[in-house]
Design an enzyme around this catalytic site. Sequence first.
Site, PDB file in Angstrom:
ATOM      1  N   ASP A 270       1.044  -1.184   0.014  1.00 51.44           N
ATOM      2  CA  ASP A 270      -0.130  -0.050   0.057  1.00 51.44           C
ATOM      3  C   ASP A 270       0.919   1.175  -0.043  1.00 51.44           C
ATOM      4  OD1 ASP A 270      -1.284   2.201   0.908  1.00 51.44           O
ATOM      5  OD2 ASP A 270      -2.811   1.007   2.032  1.00 51.44           O
ATOM      6  N   ARG A 444      -0.272  15.219  13.778  1.00 51.50           N
ATOM      7  CA  ARG A 444       0.363  14.565  12.515  1.00 51.50           C
ATOM      8  C   ARG A 444       0.440  15.863  11.696  1.00 51.50           C
ATOM      9  NH1 ARG A 444      -1.876  10.186   8.442  1.00 51.50           N
ATOM     10  NH2 ARG A 444      -3.236  11.751   7.930  1.00 51.50           N
TER      11      ARG A 444
END
Length: 477
Positions: A270, A444
């Site tokens: 991925d 983040r």
Amino acid sequence: MSESAMHESVPAGSVPAGSAPAEPAGTEPAMPESAMSESAMTEPAVSESLAAPAESSAVPAGPPVAETGAPAVRARSLGARAAALDAADGLAGRRELFALDDDSVYLDGNSLGALPRHVPERLQEVIARQWGELRIRSWTEGGWWEAPERIGDRIAPLVGAGPGRIVVGDSTSVNVFKAVVAAVRLAGPGRDEILVDATTFPTDGYMARSAARMTGSRIVPVAPAELPGALGPRTAVALVNHVDFRSGRLHDLPGITAAVHEAGALALWDLCHSAGALPVGLDEHGVDLAVGCTYKYLNGGPGAPAFLYVAERHQDRFDSPLPGWNSHADPFAMTGDFAAAEGAVRGRVGTPDILSMLALEAALDVWTGVTVEAVREKSLALTDFFLECVEAYAPPGRVASLTPAAHAERGSQVALRCAEAPLVMETLIARGIVGDLRRPDVLRFGFTPLYVGFADTERAARVLGEVLREVPAGPLA
């Protein structure tokens, strides 16, 4: 991408920002992770793992020197360095290609990339002329029918793939399902185990479990670093995230792929958090299958179609569980029996989502004349500088870096544990510093080198320090 066995940990700020990485770009040895049970492949369980001491240590804050005036001096010094680094940045001019303003710092391109300025005009032409005037003729005259393969060939160099190996369409989730089922079928009889990255993005786990039920296989959750030891004669495929979406940890694609092949299984990667951010080397490292989204570092727009990579050696046996009419060898024959098309076209399903697909195609123009290696070099310099600025500006003990300091182990984001993360991120966004939150306690920040600069980076860390001084401290367990 090539790899080297580099395992040393580089303290935040120890690599001069703006310099080339000490090791070859893209090296990424496997790092130890805790194996998780299948039931642990959910957000709460993974979030609990963040409460454990991070392998990369807390970002140390500077000494409490406010009474000496040192913070102002430090800010001027870092600000001057940022200006110098921006002046020397060969990619700085790319920022003008995006619809951004100077009032905010956008550090969420790892969730949704910024809009390239030319895309609205290009899409208006598609709507007004191709759809409005040519109408059905645009499937041939406008090149609509070939768009999934044509755009796939444009993405291919950014992930190290040759032409004819990538098809664009559907969502990442749908492509994960297609790839896992096809991999089990390729693996053949007796291989009924699907190894899944235990820290994976949830949708990959959901799709893998459904594929396991469909193929009579069983799921084996395993931490990426421990995956080689979990492989065996029953392994059909290993599904692994190249970059961990929470921590930004970069996993060892060449090493893991080689171990999977040695066990006789297939490697499925991925690439959602690496495509467009760093070299991947799909062909070079013999990856079997890969999926990825295009709305993050590729700036394709919200809901932009994902992509599916099928290695050339597997294309004639790629057996999709979703054989739609677009993957038929003669789609307009309208026959009752299915005959698969040649090549990566087998990964298509139904009618392409043309508007979003052509918006993506237009967005890819910002990559003209840019190498992913140059993007990687700037990405590492930006994240180095951010960690250094956080060290300088953040109050002691308020944040801890979850992102590895070593270049070989880092993607293009920095994740900071913070006990007050929800309120801190809400306040940051209100002040123009746009990152995102991963519950319960992760801040983040994504660094997209095509439009994020060093002054942006310094400003983000400085405002973070201000917010942390205003928000009451809670326990950082």
